[in-house]
Design an enzyme around this catalytic site. Structure first.
Site, PDB file in Angstrom:
ATOM      1  N   GLU A  38      10.007  -3.981   5.279  1.00  0.00           N
ATOM      2  CA  GLU A  38      10.938  -3.578   4.224  1.00  0.00           C
ATOM      3  C   GLU A  38      12.335  -4.170   4.466  1.00  0.00           C
ATOM      4  O   GLU A  38      13.323  -3.446   4.609  1.00  0.00           O
ATOM      5  CB  GLU A  38      11.027  -2.050   4.148  1.00  0.00           C
ATOM      6  CG  GLU A  38       9.732  -1.358   3.803  1.00  0.00           C
ATOM      7  CD  GLU A  38       9.354  -1.493   2.323  1.00  0.00           C
ATOM      8  OE1 GLU A  38      10.081  -2.167   1.585  1.00  0.00           O
ATOM      9  OE2 GLU A  38       8.327  -0.927   1.944  1.00  0.00           O
ATOM     10  N   GLY A  47       0.851  -1.190   0.000  1.00  0.00           N
ATOM     11  CA  GLY A  47       0.000   0.000   0.000  1.00  0.00           C
ATOM     12  C   GLY A  47       0.879   1.229   0.000  1.00  0.00           C
ATOM     13  O   GLY A  47       2.059   1.168   0.370  1.00  0.00           O
ATOM     14  N   GLN A  48       0.311   2.348  -0.390  1.00  0.00           N
ATOM     15  CA  GLN A  48       1.099   3.564  -0.453  1.00  0.00           C
ATOM     16  C   GLN A  48       1.484   4.034   0.942  1.00  0.00           C
ATOM     17  O   GLN A  48       0.918   3.598   1.951  1.00  0.00           O
ATOM     18  CB  GLN A  48       0.338   4.651  -1.207  1.00  0.00           C
ATOM     19  CG  GLN A  48      -0.899   5.152  -0.512  1.00  0.00           C
ATOM     20  CD  GLN A  48      -1.671   6.152  -1.352  1.00  0.00           C
ATOM     21  OE1 GLN A  48      -2.781   5.895  -1.774  1.00  0.00           O
ATOM     22  NE2 GLN A  48      -1.084   7.300  -1.620  1.00  0.00           N
ATOM     23  N   THR A  49       2.437   4.941   1.027  1.00  0.00           N
ATOM     24  CA  THR A  49       2.879   5.504   2.302  1.00  0.00           C
ATOM     25  C   THR A  49       1.688   6.114   3.044  1.00  0.00           C
ATOM     26  O   THR A  49       0.885   6.844   2.456  1.00  0.00           O
ATOM     27  CB  THR A  49       3.955   6.579   2.063  1.00  0.00           C
ATOM     28  OG1 THR A  49       5.056   5.984   1.380  1.00  0.00           O
ATOM     29  CG2 THR A  49       4.427   7.172   3.379  1.00  0.00           C
ATOM     30  N   GLY A  50       1.579   5.769   4.322  1.00  0.00           N
ATOM     31  CA  GLY A  50       0.482   6.289   5.129  1.00  0.00           C
ATOM     32  C   GLY A  50      -0.773   5.449   5.100  1.00  0.00           C
ATOM     33  O   GLY A  50      -1.791   5.829   5.690  1.00  0.00           O
ATOM     34  N   GLY A  53      -1.207   2.548   6.527  1.00  0.00           N
ATOM     35  CA  GLY A  53      -1.409   1.819   7.780  1.00  0.00           C
ATOM     36  C   GLY A  53      -0.667   0.503   7.881  1.00  0.00           C
ATOM     37  O   GLY A  53      -0.881  -0.270   8.825  1.00  0.00           O
TER      38      GLY A  53
END
Length: 295
Positions: A170, A39-42, A44
């Site tokens: 990551e 999912g994109q940054t932010g 969750g």
């Protein structure tokens, strides 16, 4: 070990100052598989995985790990068995190193959860071997090592506790291509050994190569939860809407499908894609030769 996330909300702060991050999360992390969270940054992702061993506790709902349950009311004294069952490997885990020697650092986790000195040393040596660490360096200070060596020591520190589930945030960040390849091979080995792996990654090639199941997060909610094959069968526009890139292999496969090629299965590698194309081209050539023979 199966992990069930049941109706979980999470917010930082309280009252008027609270900041909602997770909203009504319902998921099952399957045993013995690699589950990727993207999912994109932010969106969750990191907040979600920190619920899995109670680094953060739900504001609402519960996380069920075997016989253990985590809710907002769970007391700290009940969390040790959960944290020994679910090991966390953070982004840039080498920042967690602290002991005077490599061996002492890796022994810390097992000793902290009740292992004797002898048991902790045996577990540490085995874990360092498992991550391919040079045993001639175990009495060195971890701070005298290269970045890649420090990453191995930090990973061994979690492995030495022998958790049923390992969570990686990551894990390939900052590694060179060889280091990334070695890490991915290790994750596959851990799955083969029966570990449950949860992986946060923004590298879609990594997700394609490793994951059995993929959870897509968006604005604190689950946008998709499906197998890797199901996810990458979605149209390109869907990935664009999620601000996610397609792996190059999948993007190329989709373009070829538009051109009339058909595929037996999702190609996870360029080599696999080439083999499937070769089969179709060989068949087309054979059909053309048959037509010519009958003219």
């Amino acid at each position: 070990m199966v992990i069930d996330i049941e109706g979980v909300d999470f917010a930082y702060g309280a009252g008027k100052q609270s900041v909602p991050v997770l909203k009504d999360i319902n998921l099952t992390i399957k045993e013995g598989q690699i589950t990727a969270i993207i999912g994109q940054t932010g969106s969750g992702k990191s907040t979600l995985v920190q619920q899995l061993n109670a680094l953060l506790k739900p504001s609402k709902g519960q996380v069920v790990i075997g016989a253990h349950k985590i809710s907002k009311n769970t007391k700290e004294k009940y969390l040790a068995p959960i944290r020994s069952a679910v090991g966390m490997v953070f982004q840039f885990p080498e920042s967690q190193l602290f002991a005077a020697t490599v061996l002492e650092d890796v022994m810390y986790g097992p000793k902290n959860f009740g292992a004797s000195e002898e048991e902790a040393k045996k577990a540490a040596v085995q874990a360092l071997k498992q991550v391919g660490f040079d045993d001639r360096l175990i009495d060195q200070s971890p701070f005298n090592l290269s970045g890649g060596q420090m990453r191995r020591v930090a990973l061994a520190g979690v492995l030495a506790m022998n958790p049923d589930t390992m969570v990686f945030d990551e894990p390939a960040a900052g590694l060179d291509p060889q280091g990334q390849a070695e890490l991915l091979a290790l994750l596959k080995d851990l799955r083969e050994a029966g570990k449950t792996i949860v992986l946060i990654s923004h590298q879609m090639e990594q997700v394609l190569a490793l994951a059995d199941q993929v959870i897509v997060m968006k604005a604190g909610q689950v946008e998709a939860n499906e197998t890797t094959a199901e996810l990458f069968a979605r149209p390109k526009d869907w990935f664009a809407d999620q601000h996610l890139d397609l792996p190059e292999t999948i993007a190329f496969q989709k373009e070829l499908a538009k051109a009339g090629f058909t595929f037996d299965h999702l190609a996870k590698t360029i080599e696999d894609l080439a083999d499937q194309l070769k089969g179709q081209l060989d068949l087309a050539k054979l059909s053309k030769e048959e037509v010519s023979a009958h003219e």
